[in-house]
Design a protein around this motif. Structure first.
Motif, short mmCIF file in Angstrom:
data_model
loop_
_atom_site.label_atom_id
_atom_site.label_comp_id
_atom_site.label_asym_id
_atom_site.label_seq_id
_atom_site.Cartn_x
_atom_site.Cartn_y
_atom_site.Cartn_z
N ILE A 104 0.84 -1.20 0.00
CA ILE A 104 0.00 0.00 0.00
C ILE A 104 0.88 1.25 0.00
CG2 ILE A 104 -1.88 -1.14 1.22
CD1 ILE A 104 -0.94 0.36 3.79
N GLN A 105 0.27 2.36 -0.37
CA GLN A 105 0.97 3.63 -0.21
C GLN A 105 1.08 3.91 1.28
OE1 GLN A 105 0.41 8.35 -1.07
NE2 GLN A 105 -0.69 6.97 -2.40
N LEU A 106 2.31 4.15 1.72
CA LEU A 106 2.53 4.40 3.14
C LEU A 106 3.72 5.34 3.28
CD1 LEU A 106 1.43 3.52 5.92
CD2 LEU A 106 3.19 1.75 5.93
N ASN A 107 3.45 6.50 3.84
CA ASN A 107 4.48 7.52 3.99
C ASN A 107 4.01 8.54 5.03
OD1 ASN A 107 2.89 9.59 2.51
ND2 ASN A 107 3.28 8.29 0.74
N PRO A 108 4.82 9.52 5.35
CA PRO A 108 4.43 10.48 6.39
C PRO A 108 3.11 11.22 6.13
CG PRO A 108 6.77 10.63 6.04
CD PRO A 108 6.23 9.72 4.97
N GLN A 109 2.69 11.33 4.89
CA GLN A 109 1.43 12.03 4.65
C GLN A 109 0.29 11.08 4.28
OE1 GLN A 109 2.72 14.86 1.60
NE2 GLN A 109 1.31 13.89 0.18
N CYS A 110 0.54 9.78 4.38
CA CYS A 110 -0.50 8.78 4.15
C CYS A 110 -0.19 7.58 5.05
CB CYS A 110 -0.52 8.38 2.67
SG CYS A 110 -1.82 7.20 2.26
N THR A 111 -0.64 7.65 6.31
CA THR A 111 -0.23 6.66 7.30
C THR A 111 -1.15 5.45 7.40
OG1 THR A 111 -1.34 7.92 9.04
CG2 THR A 111 1.02 8.33 8.71
N GLU A 112 -2.36 5.54 6.90
CA GLU A 112 -3.27 4.38 6.83
C GLU A 112 -3.36 3.62 8.16
OE1 GLU A 112 -5.31 3.96 4.54
OE2 GLU A 112 -4.46 4.76 2.68
N ASP A 113 -3.60 4.33 9.25
CA ASP A 113 -3.60 3.74 10.58
C ASP A 113 -4.57 2.56 10.72
OD1 ASP A 113 -1.76 5.70 11.37
OD2 ASP A 113 -3.36 7.07 11.95
N LYS A 114 -5.81 2.72 10.25
CA LYS A 114 -6.80 1.66 10.39
C LYS A 114 -6.42 0.43 9.57
CE LYS A 114 -10.64 4.75 11.40
NZ LYS A 114 -11.90 5.32 10.89
N LEU A 115 -5.92 0.67 8.37
CA LEU A 115 -5.52 -0.43 7.50
C LEU A 115 -4.32 -1.18 8.08
CD1 LEU A 115 -5.80 -2.06 4.91
CD2 LEU A 115 -4.59 -0.22 3.71
N LEU A 116 -3.36 -0.44 8.62
CA LEU A 116 -2.21 -1.08 9.27
C LEU A 116 -2.66 -1.96 10.43
CD1 LEU A 116 0.56 1.66 9.39
CD2 LEU A 116 0.68 -0.54 8.23
N ALA A 117 -3.55 -1.43 11.25
CA ALA A 117 -4.05 -2.20 12.40
C ALA A 117 -4.78 -3.46 11.93
CB ALA A 117 -4.98 -1.33 13.25
N TYR A 118 -5.61 -3.33 10.90
CA TYR A 118 -6.34 -4.48 10.36
C TYR A 118 -5.36 -5.55 9.87
CZ TYR A 118 -9.48 -7.27 7.51
OH TYR A 118 -10.18 -8.32 6.98
N CYS A 119 -4.35 -5.12 9.15
CA CYS A 119 -3.36 -6.07 8.63
C CYS A 119 -2.62 -6.75 9.77
CB CYS A 119 -2.40 -5.37 7.68
SG CYS A 119 -3.15 -4.95 6.08
N ARG A 120 -2.25 -6.00 10.80
CA ARG A 120 -1.58 -6.60 11.97
C ARG A 120 -2.48 -7.67 12.60
NH1 ARG A 120 1.04 -1.73 12.92
NH2 ARG A 120 -0.73 -0.75 13.93
N GLU A 121 -3.75 -7.32 12.80
CA GLU A 121 -4.70 -8.25 13.42
C GLU A 121 -4.88 -9.52 12.61
OE1 GLU A 121 -8.29 -5.98 13.86
OE2 GLU A 121 -7.32 -4.54 15.22
N ASN A 122 -4.70 -9.43 11.31
CA ASN A 122 -4.92 -10.57 10.42
C ASN A 122 -3.61 -11.17 9.90
OD1 ASN A 122 -7.99 -10.92 9.86
ND2 ASN A 122 -7.62 -8.71 9.97
N ASN A 123 -2.50 -10.81 10.55
CA ASN A 123 -1.18 -11.35 10.17
C ASN A 123 -0.87 -11.17 8.68
OD1 ASN A 123 -0.43 -12.26 12.80
ND2 ASN A 123 -1.89 -13.94 12.55
N ILE A 124 -1.17 -10.00 8.19
CA ILE A 124 -0.85 -9.64 6.80
C ILE A 124 0.31 -8.66 6.84
CG2 ILE A 124 -1.69 -8.56 4.69
CD1 ILE A 124 -4.55 -9.43 5.56
N CYS A 125 1.40 -9.02 6.21
CA CYS A 125 2.58 -8.16 6.15
C CYS A 125 2.28 -6.97 5.23
CB CYS A 125 3.75 -8.97 5.60
SG CYS A 125 5.25 -8.02 5.42
N VAL A 126 2.66 -5.79 5.65
CA VAL A 126 2.44 -4.59 4.85
C VAL A 126 3.76 -4.11 4.26
CG1 VAL A 126 1.72 -2.16 4.89
CG2 VAL A 126 0.42 -3.88 6.16
N GLU A 127 3.75 -3.90 2.96
CA GLU A 127 4.86 -3.24 2.26
C GLU A 127 4.38 -1.83 1.93
OE1 GLU A 127 5.79 -5.45 -1.27
OE2 GLU A 127 7.08 -6.83 -0.18
N GLY A 128 5.18 -0.85 2.28
CA GLY A 128 4.80 0.54 2.05
C GLY A 128 5.52 1.14 0.86
#
Length: 144
Positions: free
Chosen positions: A23-47
């Motif tokens: 996903i797009q992930l940077n200082p101006q696009c932090t995607e907090d809810k999506l990151l939390a969801y991925c953590r809860e579901n053991n999905i690795c996030v590439e930013g």
């Protein structure tokens, strides 16, 4: 580039759940809810685009952080994404910049500074929104 609603459909309808979400992930696009969801579901996030497609070098707060930590702006951005719990994937064809971008494991951004950097979230994502067809991107539609 899956959002939560996309991941839920995939998880519900697949035999193998997604293992990685880029996903797009940077200082101006932090995607907090999506990151939390991925953590809860053991999905690795590439930013992708941790340097905000070069806009990071224009942001005063990132310039200040680079001075404070005696690092480059690129290193601050890459470390920021890493500390969010994602794998940052900065793009560069320059060998020196590639090495520099990887030199982020000898410092840590304080919690207070992480919040200050995340204040750039007001600028929002760059490029297309994953939930909105391209023909509607600039037509005033907002997806929350």
């Amino acid at each position: 580039n899956f959002m939560i609603e996309h991941l839920e459909i995939l998880i519900k309808n697949s035999k193998i759940k997604p293992m990685v979400n880029q996903i797009q992930l940077n200082p101006q696009c932090t995607e907090d809810k999506l990151l939390a969801y991925c953590r809860e579901n053991n999905i690795c996030v590439e930013g992708w685009s941790p340097l905000i497609q070069g806009k990071a070098f224009e942001r005063e707060i990132l310039q200040d952080m680079a001075r404070k930590y005696n690092k480059t702006i690129a290193q601050i951005c890459v470390r920021f994404v890493f500390q969010l719990g994602a794998i940052p994937i900065p793009k560069s064809a320059n060998p020196d910049r590639i090495v520099n971008n990887g030199d982020v494991f000898n410092f840590e951004i304080s919690e207070e500074d992480m919040k200050a950097i995340a204040s750039l979230n007001v600028y929002g994502r760059i490029g297309d929104q994953p939930n909105v067809p391209r023909k509607f991107q600039n037509a005033g539609f907002k997806i929350s």
